[in-house]
Scaffold this active site. Structure first.
Site, short mmCIF file in Angstrom:
data_model
loop_
_atom_site.label_atom_id
_atom_site.label_comp_id
_atom_site.label_asym_id
_atom_site.label_seq_id
_atom_site.Cartn_x
_atom_site.Cartn_y
_atom_site.Cartn_z
N GLU A 16 0.81 -1.22 0.00
CA GLU A 16 0.00 0.00 0.00
C GLU A 16 0.85 1.27 0.00
OE1 GLU A 16 -2.48 -3.12 2.30
OE2 GLU A 16 -0.36 -2.59 2.03
N GLU A 621 28.10 -5.74 -0.84
CA GLU A 621 27.03 -5.85 0.14
C GLU A 621 27.15 -7.13 0.97
OE1 GLU A 621 22.61 -7.48 -0.53
OE2 GLU A 621 23.10 -5.69 -1.68
N HIS A 710 18.17 6.72 -10.13
CA HIS A 710 17.19 6.61 -9.05
C HIS A 710 16.48 7.94 -8.81
CE1 HIS A 710 19.90 3.19 -8.33
NE2 HIS A 710 18.80 2.60 -7.95
#
Length: 774
Positions: A16, A621, A710
């Site tokens: 949502e 990462e 981005h």
């Protein structure tokens, strides 16, 4: 003995938040409607945890974008380039938050976004705080207070959660030389004390301060800052009860500092570091009054908790310090796992046999509560039934025929050193590749994907529902691919991509076609902002039954005389961005994936593809948080990449891509990967990341990203040219490529076309300048 949770997924079980944020950015809903969506998610999360039986429910774990950026807004650490915008436009706080995260290019403003990087060794990204020597802090935003009051008004036993002040500074960057960001603690701490005071006055009894940097290798000076900071908080707020939370690793050599901090509750991540419980119980800590929060439920992975193992930890601690000093919790925030396994109702997607081994956030909350009931010997019939079910599921997983493949295990054992080495050194390969590809100076390319428009996503959805036949779907993908090829030719990009219109996610697409993987339908987790991913679940041995990418790559290559890159996701990234089986070493699983990708690389070469990109954005990462564990990881991670890439002839050019990472400390290992070309993110950092490659004298070719994909803003040719001039000053121009800093899947076509045209023109201007100066 009581329970608490460190944080809950903020995106909503049906994403949502993603939908509301993107509608707001598009001007389709109002700020009031956005806030209503956020409030509904918060209330749902709080109520769910309270109903399940969590004694202390986290608040302020919600964010419209990122909790680190929220902290910058709370403390007024807003970069100077936004100040005029703040004064002139009087932006409401969500809009300022979004401008800092995404950039702002309208109303005559053209402001770049703040830098983004990975949150420790996860696939979550945070917005990096920016600090100057004369940095000023002040209480600018009271979100944490507002959400605590909101929770309290709704009858929630709420516990405010804040990123701790020392970790906040350590996670940021100095934007000018001559000072260390930890020197700012004296200016920052009064703001934190003001916030904590307001929370205490509002009725907060316990407050969780997250200091994840305590899991890193710290210096004596850094540890002293922690000590002074928490002594000052205790001095100013003697009655406030602080929960100190670190996670993802052991406290290590920081443990003795941590044990002396004046906090009331100390959280341990016993999933990532079970041994630290024994270390603590062997100290004088047992005679203190400090409560131990035992993080026994894995907040990073989706496997069902082993109740017998967790109860053994709880009993060990309780026998030493008593049940009254024990809390039970997940290992870390549940931000990193999907919301609710109950939503997985399609047995064709997630079979009952595999589903019985899993737990998402809602189920992990239930696990925490059940463990408390079992540890307290409450003799609950429900809890005892759950224990029996848990033991049965664990035994079933150990013996399941779905998991083990003897042929795959044998192939891994048969690997030799030759399988991880190219035929010749790069100096020889380079000459052959230049002759075969005939590319200009500053060759241009993109990272792989082109915009996945709503129309393209609709085709895929209809195809999966059977509303489009395979033939109809293929015709649509073919037309979209041809359009992308023709457009790239028209603007004169040098090495083309097919656009990846047939793919959903760069990991999911491969996992769907590899054995040993399974998927959920609603297992979404937040990567950054509104970007959500649905990680594959690696439950068994991995193999490739048939080719994955050949059809559309070969089709694209048939449309043009220019080279089209084969686009693959690398083994470490597939591993890192999946929920990985925890019944064998990660290195073993990664090697299995590497062999599958190696087969795909070989098939692409046979199909006439002479440029192949194996993306590895997750190499950095995946680096363990503690340096003493780095080398073991890097050995198998680099070897896995080399296994995947080394089965080709010298003329075939292997690219790799990495984004949003610091490379200084692993530059030798990146060189050891021996990719012919590496493309990296450099635009948000203004080419700072290139310093490591320059100092190392990186020998292979490199494409420093010249614009930030981005952000929706379109950079100019001049801006990109200036960035490449910076690159050219530290890297020989013969080694440089020109490209965006990441894939373009999430962008719109209008901004993509405009930005890439500027990029190509920048490359041509650079070539012209070299010609003039020759």
């Amino acid at each position: 003995m009581q329970t608490h949770n460190l944080g809950y997924p903020r995106i909503g079980s049906q994403r949502e938040l993603k939908k509301a944020a993107e509608q707001y950015w598009a001007g389709k809903i109002s700020l009031t409607q956005l806030n209503q969506a956020g409030s509904a998610i918060r209330l749902h999360n709080w109520s769910l945890q309270k109903k399940a039986g969590i004694d202390l429910v986290p608040c302020n774990d919600f964010s419209y974008y990122d909790h680190v950026l929220d902290t910058s807004l709370m403390t007024g650490a807003i970069p100077a380039r936004y100040h005029d915008l703040m004064q002139d436009k009087q932006l409401p706080h969500p809009d300022l938050l979004f401008a800092m995260a995404r950039g702002y290019q309208k109303d005559g403003y053209d402001i770049t976004a703040m830098e983004m990087t990975k949150w420790f060794d996860t696939n979550y990204h945070y917005i990096v705080p920016e600090f100057t020597a004369n940095q000023q802090f002040s209480l600018f935003n009271t979100k944490v207070l507002n959400e605590f009051v909101e929770a309290k008004q709704n009858g929630i036993p709420a516990k405010p959660v804040l990123l701790g002040p020392v970790s906040y500074l350590l996670l940021g960057k100095e934007k000018e030389p001559g000072f260390h960001r930890l020197e700012l603690i004296k200016k920052l701490l009064p703001v934190y004390i003001e916030v904590l005071t307001k929370l205490e006055q509002a009725g907060a009894y316990y407050i969780q301060l997250d200091e994840p940097c305590l899991s890193l290798n710290l210096t004596d000076a850094e540890r002293k800052v922690f000590t002074k900071t928490y002594e000052e908080i205790k001095n100013k707020l003697p009655d406030l009860k602080i929960i100190l939370a670190s996670y993802f690793e052991c406290y290590g050599e920081n443990l003795f500092t941590v044990l002396k901090l004046p906090v009331q509750v100390l959280h341990l991540d016993l999933v990532r570091c079970s041994g630290q419980l024994d270390d603590i119980l062997a100290t004088d800590f047992v005679h203190s009054r400090t409560i131990l929060s035992l993080g026994v439920v894995d907040g990073r992975n989706i496997w069902k908790n082993n109740f017998e193992t967790s109860l053994a930890y709880i009993k060990k601690a309780a026998d030493k310090i008593g049940k009254a000093r024990i809390w039970i919790a997940p290992s870390c925030s549940l931000l990193h796992v999907p919301c609710d396994l109950d939503l997985e109702t399609d047995e064709k997607v997630l079979t009952p046999e595999i589903k019985q081994w899993l737990a998402f956030a809602k189920q992990k909350i239930d696990e925490v509560v059940t463990l408390k009931q079992l540890a307290n010997d409450e003799n609950s019939e429900v809890a005892n039934t759950k224990l029996k079910e848990n033991i049965t599921a664990s035994q079933n997983r150990k013996t399941s025929s779905l998991i083990h493949n003897a042929a795959v295990k044998a192939r891994v054992k048969a690997i030799t050193d030759a399988d991880a080495a190219r035929q010749n050194a790069f100096s020889i390969r380079k000459e052959k590749q230049h002759s075969a590809l005939n590319l200009p100076l500053f060759p241009t390319t993109t990272i792989g994907s082109f915009p996945q428009t709503a129309e393209v996503r609709t085709w895929r959805a209809k195809w999966k529902k059977g509303e489009l036949t395979q033939v109809q779907y293929d015709e649509l993908i073919a037309k979209e691919t041809e359009k992308a090829i023709r457009w790239q030719e028209a603007i004169d990009i040098d090495v083309l991509v097919h656009g990846e219109f047939e793919r959903n996610d760069m990991v999911e697409y491969f996992g769907e076609q590899l054995k040993g993987f399974v998927f959920s339908k609603n297992g979404w987790v937040q990567s950054y902002g509104s970007r959500c991913v649905k990680p594959p679940i690696i439950f068994g041995d991995v193999s490739r039954p048939e080719s994955i990418t050949i059809r559309w790559t070969a089709y694209a290559q048939s449309l043009t005389k220019k080279s089209v890159k084969g686009m693959l996701t690398g083994p470490v990234t597939i591993l890192q961005w999946s929920f990985v089986r925890n019944d064998q070493p990660r290195s073993e699983t990664c090697t299995q994936i590497a062999l599958a990708i190696r087969d795909e690389v070989a098939d692409l070469e046979k199909a006439g593809i002479n440029v192949i990109q194996i993306d590895e954005p997750a190499i950095r990462e995946g680096l363990p948080l503690r340096k003493e564990n780095w080398q073991a990881y890097l050995n198998w991670a680099v070897k896995a990449f080399r296994i995947s890439a080394s089965g080709v002839k010298d003329e075939t050019q292997i690219h790799t891509h990495m984004c949003y990472s610091e490379f200084n400390d692993i530059i030798q290992n990146i060189a050891d990967m021996d990719a012919d070309v590496i493309t990296i993110e450099c635009s948000r950092s203004q080419m700072e990341l290139l310093d490591a490659f320059a100092a190392f004298k990186y020998p292979n070719e490199i494409g420093p990203g010249v614009y930030d994909i981005h952000s929706p803003r379109v950079p100019s040719q001049k801006e990109m040219t200036q960035l490449m001039e910076k690159a050219k000053a530290v890297i020989p121009m013969e080694q440089l490529w020109v490209n965006p800093d990441c894939g373009l899947k999430t962008r719109g076509w209008n901004e993509t076309k405009a930005a890439l045209l500027e990029m190509v023109n920048a490359a041509k201007a650079l070539r012209q300048q070299v010609t003039v100066n020759a």
